[in-house]
Motif scaffolding. Structure first.
Motif, PDB file in Angstrom:
ATOM      1  N   GLY A  32       1.385  -0.834  -0.276  1.00 57.74           N
ATOM      2  CA  GLY A  32       0.201  -0.119   0.036  1.00 57.74           C
ATOM      3  C   GLY A  32       0.696   1.255   0.135  1.00 57.74           C
ATOM      4  O   GLY A  32       0.004   2.336  -1.066  1.00 57.74           O
ATOM      5  N   ARG A  33       1.844   0.988   0.564  1.00 60.74           N
ATOM      6  CA  ARG A  33       2.258   2.527   0.501  1.00 60.74           C
ATOM      7  C   ARG A  33       3.524   2.764  -0.374  1.00 60.74           C
ATOM      8  O   ARG A  33       3.713   3.859  -1.394  1.00 60.74           O
ATOM      9  CB  ARG A  33       3.860   2.316   1.314  1.00 60.74           C
ATOM     10  CG  ARG A  33       4.863   2.643   1.861  1.00 60.74           C
ATOM     11  CD  ARG A  33       5.723   3.164   2.898  1.00 60.74           C
ATOM     12  NE  ARG A  33       6.882   3.675   3.098  1.00 60.74           N
ATOM     13  CZ  ARG A  33       7.895   4.373   2.728  1.00 60.74           C
ATOM     14  NH1 ARG A  33       8.257   3.180   1.533  1.00 60.74           N
ATOM     15  NH2 ARG A  33       8.517   5.168   2.946  1.00 60.74           N
ATOM     16  N   GLU A  34       4.178   1.499  -1.576  1.00 63.98           N
ATOM     17  CA  GLU A  34       4.111   1.537  -2.534  1.00 63.98           C
ATOM     18  C   GLU A  34       2.981   2.527  -3.575  1.00 63.98           C
ATOM     19  O   GLU A  34       3.157   3.106  -4.318  1.00 63.98           O
ATOM     20  CB  GLU A  34       4.354   0.193  -3.721  1.00 63.98           C
ATOM     21  CG  GLU A  34       5.684  -0.201  -3.172  1.00 63.98           C
ATOM     22  CD  GLU A  34       5.337  -1.553  -2.965  1.00 63.98           C
ATOM     23  OE1 GLU A  34       5.483  -2.569  -4.777  1.00 63.98           O
ATOM     24  OE2 GLU A  34       6.870  -2.575  -2.282  1.00 63.98           O
ATOM     25  N   GLY A  35       1.589   2.008  -3.856  1.00 67.78           N
ATOM     26  CA  GLY A  35       0.999   2.825  -4.487  1.00 67.78           C
ATOM     27  C   GLY A  35       1.216   4.342  -4.300  1.00 67.78           C
ATOM     28  O   GLY A  35       0.187   4.852  -4.758  1.00 67.78           O
ATOM     29  N   GLN A  36       0.816   4.324  -2.197  1.00 63.18           N
ATOM     30  CA  GLN A  36       0.641   5.903  -2.066  1.00 63.18           C
ATOM     31  C   GLN A  36       2.154   6.782  -2.681  1.00 63.18           C
ATOM     32  O   GLN A  36       2.236   7.952  -3.587  1.00 63.18           O
ATOM     33  CB  GLN A  36       0.720   6.536  -0.564  1.00 63.18           C
ATOM     34  CG  GLN A  36      -0.359   6.139   0.074  1.00 63.18           C
ATOM     35  CD  GLN A  36      -0.581   5.889   1.119  1.00 63.18           C
ATOM     36  OE1 GLN A  36      -1.895   5.583   1.844  1.00 63.18           O
ATOM     37  NE2 GLN A  36       0.146   7.426   1.863  1.00 63.18           N
ATOM     38  N   LEU A  37       3.708   5.816  -2.430  1.00 61.87           N
ATOM     39  CA  LEU A  37       3.999   6.556  -3.355  1.00 61.87           C
ATOM     40  C   LEU A  37       4.294   7.173  -5.119  1.00 61.87           C
ATOM     41  O   LEU A  37       4.431   8.036  -5.609  1.00 61.87           O
ATOM     42  CB  LEU A  37       5.941   5.991  -3.080  1.00 61.87           C
ATOM     43  CG  LEU A  37       6.245   5.584  -1.308  1.00 61.87           C
ATOM     44  CD1 LEU A  37       7.370   5.332  -1.373  1.00 61.87           C
ATOM     45  CD2 LEU A  37       6.451   7.633  -1.178  1.00 61.87           C
ATOM     46  N   PRO A 268      -6.841  11.461  -5.724  1.00 62.21           N
ATOM     47  CA  PRO A 268      -6.639   9.947  -6.372  1.00 62.21           C
ATOM     48  C   PRO A 268      -5.816   8.369  -5.658  1.00 62.21           C
ATOM     49  O   PRO A 268      -5.889   7.808  -5.844  1.00 62.21           O
ATOM     50  CB  PRO A 268      -6.302  10.244  -7.648  1.00 62.21           C
ATOM     51  CG  PRO A 268      -5.161  10.950  -7.242  1.00 62.21           C
ATOM     52  CD  PRO A 268      -6.354  12.308  -6.795  1.00 62.21           C
ATOM     53  N   THR A 269      -5.006   9.332  -4.427  1.00 61.17           N
ATOM     54  CA  THR A 269      -4.284   8.572  -3.660  1.00 61.17           C
ATOM     55  C   THR A 269      -4.621   7.013  -2.676  1.00 61.17           C
ATOM     56  O   THR A 269      -3.595   5.931  -2.935  1.00 61.17           O
ATOM     57  CB  THR A 269      -3.956   9.124  -2.769  1.00 61.17           C
ATOM     58  OG1 THR A 269      -2.771  10.437  -2.934  1.00 61.17           O
ATOM     59  CG2 THR A 269      -2.268   8.036  -1.493  1.00 61.17           C
ATOM     60  N   SER A 270      -5.933   6.946  -2.447  1.00 55.72           N
ATOM     61  CA  SER A 270      -6.942   6.196  -1.927  1.00 55.72           C
ATOM     62  C   SER A 270      -6.768   5.002  -2.813  1.00 55.72           C
ATOM     63  O   SER A 270      -6.355   3.743  -3.090  1.00 55.72           O
ATOM     64  CB  SER A 270      -7.874   6.428  -1.592  1.00 55.72           C
ATOM     65  OG  SER A 270      -8.704   6.925  -2.408  1.00 55.72           O
ATOM     66  N   HIS A 271      -7.149   5.266  -4.580  1.00 57.73           N
ATOM     67  CA  HIS A 271      -6.747   4.745  -5.222  1.00 57.73           C
ATOM     68  C   HIS A 271      -5.870   3.807  -5.750  1.00 57.73           C
ATOM     69  O   HIS A 271      -5.544   2.251  -6.045  1.00 57.73           O
ATOM     70  CB  HIS A 271      -7.636   5.245  -6.996  1.00 57.73           C
ATOM     71  CG  HIS A 271      -8.948   5.650  -6.758  1.00 57.73           C
ATOM     72  ND1 HIS A 271     -10.043   6.100  -7.230  1.00 57.73           N
ATOM     73  CD2 HIS A 271     -10.343   4.889  -5.186  1.00 57.73           C
ATOM     74  CE1 HIS A 271     -11.485   6.845  -6.667  1.00 57.73           C
ATOM     75  NE2 HIS A 271     -11.345   5.883  -5.982  1.00 57.73           N
ATOM     76  N   TYR A 272      -5.163   4.694  -5.816  1.00 58.72           N
ATOM     77  CA  TYR A 272      -3.040   4.109  -6.324  1.00 58.72           C
ATOM     78  C   TYR A 272      -3.494   2.665  -5.406  1.00 58.72           C
ATOM     79  O   TYR A 272      -2.808   1.639  -5.740  1.00 58.72           O
ATOM     80  CB  TYR A 272      -2.197   5.159  -5.966  1.00 58.72           C
ATOM     81  CG  TYR A 272      -2.507   5.648  -7.140  1.00 58.72           C
ATOM     82  CD1 TYR A 272      -1.023   5.505  -9.079  1.00 58.72           C
ATOM     83  CD2 TYR A 272      -3.343   7.513  -7.599  1.00 58.72           C
ATOM     84  CE1 TYR A 272      -1.113   6.402  -8.948  1.00 58.72           C
ATOM     85  CE2 TYR A 272      -2.620   7.413  -8.780  1.00 58.72           C
ATOM     86  CZ  TYR A 272      -2.234   7.173  -9.443  1.00 58.72           C
ATOM     87  OH  TYR A 272      -1.679   7.970 -10.529  1.00 58.72           O
ATOM     88  N   ARG A 273      -3.023   2.996  -3.848  1.00 57.79           N
ATOM     89  CA  ARG A 273      -3.110   2.306  -3.020  1.00 57.79           C
ATOM     90  C   ARG A 273      -3.987   0.984  -2.817  1.00 57.79           C
ATOM     91  O   ARG A 273      -3.957  -0.256  -3.141  1.00 57.79           O
ATOM     92  CB  ARG A 273      -3.320   2.460  -2.020  1.00 57.79           C
ATOM     93  CG  ARG A 273      -3.004   2.327  -0.311  1.00 57.79           C
ATOM     94  CD  ARG A 273      -3.481   2.463   1.236  1.00 57.79           C
ATOM     95  NE  ARG A 273      -4.710   3.096   1.409  1.00 57.79           N
ATOM     96  CZ  ARG A 273      -4.856   4.293   1.258  1.00 57.79           C
ATOM     97  NH1 ARG A 273      -4.389   5.584   1.524  1.00 57.79           N
ATOM     98  NH2 ARG A 273      -6.357   4.443   1.743  1.00 57.79           N
ATOM     99  N   ALA A 274      -5.390   1.349  -3.368  1.00 63.06           N
ATOM    100  CA  ALA A 274      -6.765  -0.009  -3.262  1.00 63.06           C
ATOM    101  C   ALA A 274      -5.998  -0.567  -5.063  1.00 63.06           C
ATOM    102  O   ALA A 274      -5.582  -2.072  -4.160  1.00 63.06           O
ATOM    103  CB  ALA A 274      -7.616   0.793  -3.868  1.00 63.06           C
ATOM    104  N   ALA A 275      -5.809   0.021  -5.341  1.00 61.66           N
ATOM    105  CA  ALA A 275      -4.760  -1.363  -7.078  1.00 61.66           C
ATOM    106  C   ALA A 275      -3.771  -1.658  -6.267  1.00 61.66           C
ATOM    107  O   ALA A 275      -3.697  -3.216  -6.742  1.00 61.66           O
ATOM    108  CB  ALA A 275      -4.663  -0.176  -8.127  1.00 61.66           C
ATOM    109  N   ARG A 276      -2.812  -1.426  -5.745  1.00 66.21           N
ATOM    110  CA  ARG A 276      -2.103  -2.369  -5.128  1.00 66.21           C
ATOM    111  C   ARG A 276      -2.083  -3.517  -4.348  1.00 66.21           C
ATOM    112  O   ARG A 276      -2.721  -4.545  -4.121  1.00 66.21           O
ATOM    113  CB  ARG A 276      -0.806  -1.035  -4.230  1.00 66.21           C
ATOM    114  CG  ARG A 276      -0.173  -0.201  -5.347  1.00 66.21           C
ATOM    115  CD  ARG A 276       0.867  -1.230  -6.327  1.00 66.21           C
ATOM    116  NE  ARG A 276       1.739  -0.139  -6.963  1.00 66.21           N
ATOM    117  CZ  ARG A 276       3.222  -0.632  -6.586  1.00 66.21           C
ATOM    118  NH1 ARG A 276       3.386  -0.905  -5.970  1.00 66.21           N
ATOM    119  NH2 ARG A 276       3.491   0.687  -7.992  1.00 66.21           N
TER     120      ARG A 276
END
Length: 382
Positions: A32-37, A268-276
């Motif tokens: 999830g951290r990778e998604g946020q980054l 959109p940060t939450s969706h990046y995290r969700a995808a990961r």
């Protein structure tokens, strides 16, 4: 516990801490951290041109929801929280002609508070007792005839009781011309849940709990009649694809499908995290069936160890099989809040809702952690 899972949650240190709030805020896997980054990097690299990439993450979330509901191709609206989605749904109902809304006294605060306030403004809000839950769907169906909507949970948030008979309720609502909104928040991620039998129902939920997606990942799955409704509360994203066209004052056009219930500019940060995290679940075979097996094993262990404590003023429902509950164990006590507070002082994080102390395991917890938590409960209760 699912073997080898805890090591993927090093940021949350799940092996070192007794967080029994798996029914509320689960730990996020390290990906999830990778998604946020990644969200930060896309914004830094592309600025306002980032949205094509962000929309792809949103579509990954929609696809994950469709798979969880076993509903390929379903239109899915997204929002930061279920309140936004419930408001848009309510604003699309013919409340002037049919001002009646039917719900229960077992709904989460999102609906409890909003429906209560609408009742103060003159809507006819009918709240049925959630218990006995075995007859709840039938009792709701009997009230559906002249209502705009029936709103009910698939799993009750206070005690994890699964509400049976929802397909029959959906059929009754369809025959009455009444919309049905099912809150599946406490179902998705801890037990298999299907849209089969609920084809014409609206299904709302989110990723904050068992799905480990964190905040900002809520959804509304829409039925085929979605294009017949025009939400009065509507955001400019609903016309995102027509922004360059002319707009006549006094007319509000709506697209077809999920964008009909779209909101406005969002993080959109939450969706990046969700995808990961969704990819992580897929890669580790964390299917609803496998997770259900894990949660049942864990709640059975918690119940067994709790029963051995022999507490007189803390009880649980022993008449209902644990298979009829969702992903946490609810213990009933007049001092539920006090017990939760004392457990926190002892290093065990739980929560309480009314007279229920909620113990929520997660698939990364070991049996030893759950046993230790119940031992702490025995000490603080005495």
């Amino acid at each position: 516990m699912i073997d080898g899972l805890a090591e993927h949650y090093s940021g949350f240190r799940v092996s070192e801490r007794l967080f029994l709030t798996g029914h509320s805020h689960q730990a996020w896997p390290d990906v999830g951290r990778e998604g946020q980054l990644e969200a930060w990097q896309d914004a830094a690299e592309h600025a306002d041109l980032k949205w094509e990439r962000a929309f792809a993450k949103a579509e990954r979330l929609r696809e994950g929801v469709r798979r969880l509901l076993d509903d390929p191709g379903a239109p899915i609206a997204l929002a930061a929280n279920t309140h936004e989605l419930a408001l848009r749904f309510l604003s699309a109902l013919p409340l002037r002609k049919r001002p009646k809304l039917v719900s229960t006294d077992g709904e989460f605060h999102t609906l409890r508070r909003q429906l209560g306030r609408l009742g103060e403004e003159g809507l006819d809000v009918v709240r049925l007792p959630a218990r006995p839950v075995d007859t709840l769907a039938e009792r709701l169906a009997a009230e559906a005839a002249d209502a705009s909507a029936v709103l009910v949970s698939a799993v009750l948030f206070e005690d994890a009781r699964i509400v049976p008979g929802l397909p029959a309720l959906a059929q009754a609502c369809e025959e009455a011309g009444t919309e049905l909104l099912v809150d599946a928040y406490h179902a998705l991620g801890c037990l298999p849940f299907t849209a089969a039998g609920l084809e014409r129902a609206w299904i709302v939920g989110g990723g904050y709990k068992y799905l480990q997606l964190g905040e900002g990942n809520c959804f509304l799955r829409m039925p085929p009649q979605v294009d017949e409704l025009r939400p009065a509360i509507t955001g400019w994203y609903a016309e995102f694809d027509e922004l360059h066209a002319g707009h006549e004052p006094g007319t509000t056009a709506y697209p077809r499908g999920s964008m009909r219930f779209a909101g406005s500019t969002y993080d959109p940060t939450s969706h990046y995290r969700a995808a990961r995290v969704l990819d992580f679940f897929d890669g580790h075979g964390l299917t609803p069936e496998r997770l259900r097996e894990s949660y049942l094993q864990q709640t059975e262990l918690l119940a067994e160890r709790f029963d051995q404590l022999g507490l007189s003023d803390v009880t649980r429902d022993r008449e209902t099989p644990l298979e009829d509950f969702g992903g946490f164990l609810a213990l009933e006590s007049e001092r539920a809040e006090e017990l939760s507070r004392r457990l926190l002082d002892a290093g065990v994080v739980t929560d309480s809702r009314g007279r229920y102390l909620r113990l929520g395991p997660a698939p990364y917890h070991s049996d030893e952690q759950l046993e230790a938590a119940v031992e702490h409960l025995g000490r603080v209760a005495r």
